[in-house]
Design an enzyme around this catalytic site. Structure first.
Site, PDB file in Angstrom:
ATOM      1  CB  SER A  24     -42.869 -87.026  12.416  1.00 15.35           C
ATOM      2  OG  SER A  24     -43.920 -87.159  11.483  1.00 15.35           O
ATOM      3  CG  HIS A  49     -44.340 -83.701  14.981  1.00 10.89           C
ATOM      4  ND1 HIS A  49     -44.369 -82.376  15.384  1.00 10.89           N
ATOM      5  CD2 HIS A  49     -44.527 -83.682  13.639  1.00 10.89           C
ATOM      6  CE1 HIS A  49     -44.545 -81.596  14.326  1.00 10.89           C
ATOM      7  NE2 HIS A  49     -44.651 -82.368  13.257  1.00 10.89           N
ATOM      8  CG  ASP A  51     -46.333 -84.326  10.607  1.00 10.93           C
ATOM      9  OD1 ASP A  51     -46.213 -83.124  10.892  1.00 10.93           O
ATOM     10  OD2 ASP A  51     -45.399 -85.143  10.661  1.00 10.93           O
ATOM     11  CG  MET A  53     -50.288 -83.545   6.168  1.00 11.22           C
ATOM     12  SD  MET A  53     -49.025 -84.130   5.026  1.00 11.22           S
ATOM     13  CE  MET A  53     -47.615 -84.256   6.129  1.00 11.22           C
ATOM     14  CG  HIS A  85     -47.104 -79.602  11.911  1.00 16.44           C
ATOM     15  ND1 HIS A  85     -46.057 -80.032  11.121  1.00 16.44           N
ATOM     16  CD2 HIS A  85     -47.478 -78.398  11.400  1.00 16.44           C
ATOM     17  CE1 HIS A  85     -45.808 -79.132  10.184  1.00 16.44           C
ATOM     18  NE2 HIS A  85     -46.664 -78.134  10.329  1.00 16.44           N
ATOM     19  CG  MET A  87     -48.801 -79.137   7.762  1.00 16.75           C
ATOM     20  SD  MET A  87     -47.646 -80.478   7.422  1.00 16.75           S
ATOM     21  CE  MET A  87     -48.027 -81.548   8.795  1.00 16.75           C
ATOM     22  CG  MET A 156     -42.903 -76.033   8.307  1.00 14.37           C
ATOM     23  SD  MET A 156     -43.011 -77.640   9.113  1.00 14.37           S
ATOM     24  CE  MET A 156     -42.672 -78.765   7.753  1.00 14.37           C
ATOM     25  CG  ASP A 194     -41.730 -80.962  11.044  1.00 12.85           C
ATOM     26  OD1 ASP A 194     -41.204 -82.020  10.682  1.00 12.85           O
ATOM     27  OD2 ASP A 194     -42.967 -80.783  11.076  1.00 12.85           O
TER      28      ASP A 194
HETATM   29  C1  DX5 Z   1     -43.656 -82.701   6.781  1.00 19.32           C
HETATM   30  C2  DX5 Z   1     -43.991 -83.062   8.212  1.00 19.32           C
HETATM   31  C3  DX5 Z   1     -42.849 -83.611   8.978  1.00 19.32           C
HETATM   32  C4  DX5 Z   1     -42.303 -84.907   8.456  1.00 19.32           C
HETATM   33  C5  DX5 Z   1     -40.892 -85.068   8.931  1.00 19.32           C
HETATM   34  O1  DX5 Z   1     -44.732 -82.080   6.207  1.00 19.32           O
HETATM   35  O2  DX5 Z   1     -44.442 -81.905   8.894  1.00 19.32           O
HETATM   36  O3  DX5 Z   1     -43.153 -83.731  10.365  1.00 19.32           O
HETATM   37  O4  DX5 Z   1     -43.054 -86.014   8.811  1.00 19.32           O
HETATM   38  O5  DX5 Z   1     -40.388 -86.213   8.346  1.00 19.32           O
HETATM   39  P1  DX5 Z   1     -38.829 -86.416   8.080  1.00 19.32           P
HETATM   40  O6  DX5 Z   1     -38.153 -86.375   9.405  1.00 19.32           O
HETATM   41  O7  DX5 Z   1     -38.784 -87.749   7.428  1.00 19.32           O
HETATM   42  O8  DX5 Z   1     -38.389 -85.288   7.192  1.00 19.32           O
HETATM   43 ZN    ZN Z   2     -44.678 -81.865  11.171  1.00 18.66          ZN
END
Ligand code: DX5
Ligand code: ZN
Length: 239
Positions: A24, A49, A51, A53, A85, A87, A156, A194
């Site tokens: 990620s 990956h 993320d 947000m 991903h 969010m 998750m 994840d």
């Molecule tokens: C959380 C994200 C994850 C996160 C994982 O909201 O979706 O992808 O970056 O990070 P680690 O591996 O540090 O938990």
């Molecule tokens: Zn993620």
């Protein structure tokens, strides 16, 4: 994992044929994003990956299609999957932007999609592979009807919003139940997990039925190099 020509040419040993590691980039050094992603791919990761947000669905704000566009050529060079991903609320408004930017997989949260079937269809029509995910407290039954239509299901194992959180232990039983649901309908969808994944819990998560392991802080954080961090996953998954 890592069975692309690029990785074989680099002479790197693969993690495990059926398990993919998805670093990620949330935990990467954004001033050196391209270099860090490339280091992870050379070391054996075969997903990237991303993320996304929005400060509404989750408290944090991160990155969007421009970042996907920037890493796309690097991922392509190594045959890696660009795994986005989302969010964000109303993800359907941005699907075309992420598809055009080069997302291979676009995953949406069931909590953000009142018309999930329509959203999944829209992702496929845009030429990407649809994924669905759910928060730790959302029961798997919320996904039951959509499973036949998706290429990836993401569990998750932390509350979405931040990297570096601890794995929620009850996630393992949820992964096992989801594995049984997928097998019961003959689905070949990837089962991704994840949040809070480290070398010391990776094997248990894979044994429960996961096929794609997301790791942010365990790949890009800590005192060791990205390659060494990935080698620790490799050792854990190939005891
Ligand atoms: C959380 C994200 C994850 C996160 C994982 O909201 O979706 O992808 O970056 O990070 P680690 O591996 O540090 O938990
Ligand atoms: Zn993620």
């Amino acid at each position: 994992m890592g069975q692309t020509d690029g990785l074989q040419q680099s002479g790197v040993s693969i993690l495990k044929a059926d398990i993919h590691l998805a670093p990620s980039i949330l935990s990467a050094d954004f001033a050196h994003l391209g270099t860090q992603v490339e280091e992870a791919l050379i070391a054996g990761a075969d997903y990237v990956h991303v993320d996304v947000m929005d400060g509404h669905f989750v408290p944090n704000i991160t990155i969007g299609p421009l970042a996907v566009r920037a890493i796309r050529p690097i991922a392509q060079q190594y045959g890696a999957t660009v795994d986005v991903h989302l969010m964000i609320t109303q993800p359907e408004r941005y699907l075309a932007d992420f598809a055009r930017a080069g997302a291979d997989v676009i995953t949406v949260h069931v909590e953000t999609c009142p018309h999930l079937h329509r959203t999944v269809q829209a992702i496929r029509e845009l030429g990407a592979r649809p994924g669905v995910t759910l928060n730790p407290a959302t029961p798997l039954v919320a996904l039951e009807e959509i499973l036949p239509y998706v290429d990836l299901v993401l569990v998750m194992s932390v509350n979405p919003g931040f990297g570096g959180q601890s794995y929620i232990p009850t996630s393992t039983a949820k992964i096992r139940r989801l594995r049984a649901m997928l097998d019961a309908i003959g689905s070949t969808a990837e089962l991704e997990v994840d949040g809070g994944i480290k070398p010391d819990n990776a094997a248990g998560i894979a044994a429960a039925g996961a096929t794609v392991l997301v790791a942010g802080s365990a790949v890009f954080g800590g005192p060791r190099s990205i390659a060494e961090n990935i080698r620790a996953f490799e050792r854990a998954l190939n005891p």
